[in-house]
Design an enzyme around this catalytic site. Sequence first.
Site, PDB file in Angstrom:
ATOM      1  N   LYS A  31       0.860  -1.186   0.000  1.00  0.00           N
ATOM      2  CA  LYS A  31       0.000   0.000   0.000  1.00  0.00           C
ATOM      3  C   LYS A  31       0.893   1.232   0.000  1.00  0.00           C
ATOM      4  CE  LYS A  31      -3.373   0.040   3.016  1.00  0.00           C
ATOM      5  NZ  LYS A  31      -4.068   0.232   4.310  1.00  0.00           N
ATOM      6  N   CYS A  84      -0.635  15.143  -5.816  1.00  0.00           N
ATOM      7  CA  CYS A  84      -1.112  14.419  -7.002  1.00  0.00           C
ATOM      8  C   CYS A  84      -2.237  13.455  -6.640  1.00  0.00           C
ATOM      9  CB  CYS A  84       0.052  13.643  -7.613  1.00  0.00           C
ATOM     10  SG  CYS A  84      -0.412  12.609  -9.007  1.00  0.00           S
ATOM     11  N   CYS A 104      -3.662  11.861  -9.571  1.00  0.00           N
ATOM     12  CA  CYS A 104      -3.792  11.068 -10.804  1.00  0.00           C
ATOM     13  C   CYS A 104      -2.812   9.899 -10.843  1.00  0.00           C
ATOM     14  CB  CYS A 104      -3.603  11.950 -12.031  1.00  0.00           C
ATOM     15  SG  CYS A 104      -1.887  12.418 -12.377  1.00  0.00           S
ATOM     16  N   CYS A 114       2.106  16.940  -7.086  1.00  0.00           N
ATOM     17  CA  CYS A 114       1.681  17.127  -8.473  1.00  0.00           C
ATOM     18  C   CYS A 114       2.803  17.764  -9.280  1.00  0.00           C
ATOM     19  CB  CYS A 114       0.449  18.041  -8.484  1.00  0.00           C
ATOM     20  SG  CYS A 114      -0.069  18.578 -10.124  1.00  0.00           S
ATOM     21  N   HIS A 133      -1.103  15.350 -14.780  1.00  0.00           N
ATOM     22  CA  HIS A 133      -2.547  15.107 -14.924  1.00  0.00           C
ATOM     23  C   HIS A 133      -3.091  15.712 -16.224  1.00  0.00           C
ATOM     24  CE1 HIS A 133      -2.219  18.946 -12.645  1.00  0.00           C
ATOM     25  NE2 HIS A 133      -3.186  19.301 -13.479  1.00  0.00           N
TER      26      HIS A 133
END
Length: 76
Positions: free
Chosen positions: A23, A40, A42, A51, A55
């Site tokens: 995980k 982030c 995405c 990020c 994306h």
Amino acid sequence: RYLSGKSNGKSKVNQTISKDSAKVVHSFDIEDIGSKAVFCRCWRSKKFPYCDGAHTKHNEETGDNVGPLIIKKKEL
Ligand code: FES
């Protein structure tokens, strides 16, 4: 139909990040975030969990509409 969660025909969100981990979890103390952090959502960022703008390409290629989570201090 039996769904094991491992090979049920559904696609994975995470394609590349820490695939050796069961995980992927990141934890930050809120006091260390500073005035703003952009995370982030995405799973395509090369700076994950932050990020890096990946994306935009993902959305263009797939028709998806994902974007980052922005945490910031209120301007007083
Ligand atoms: Fe993933 Fe921006 S790169 S949300």
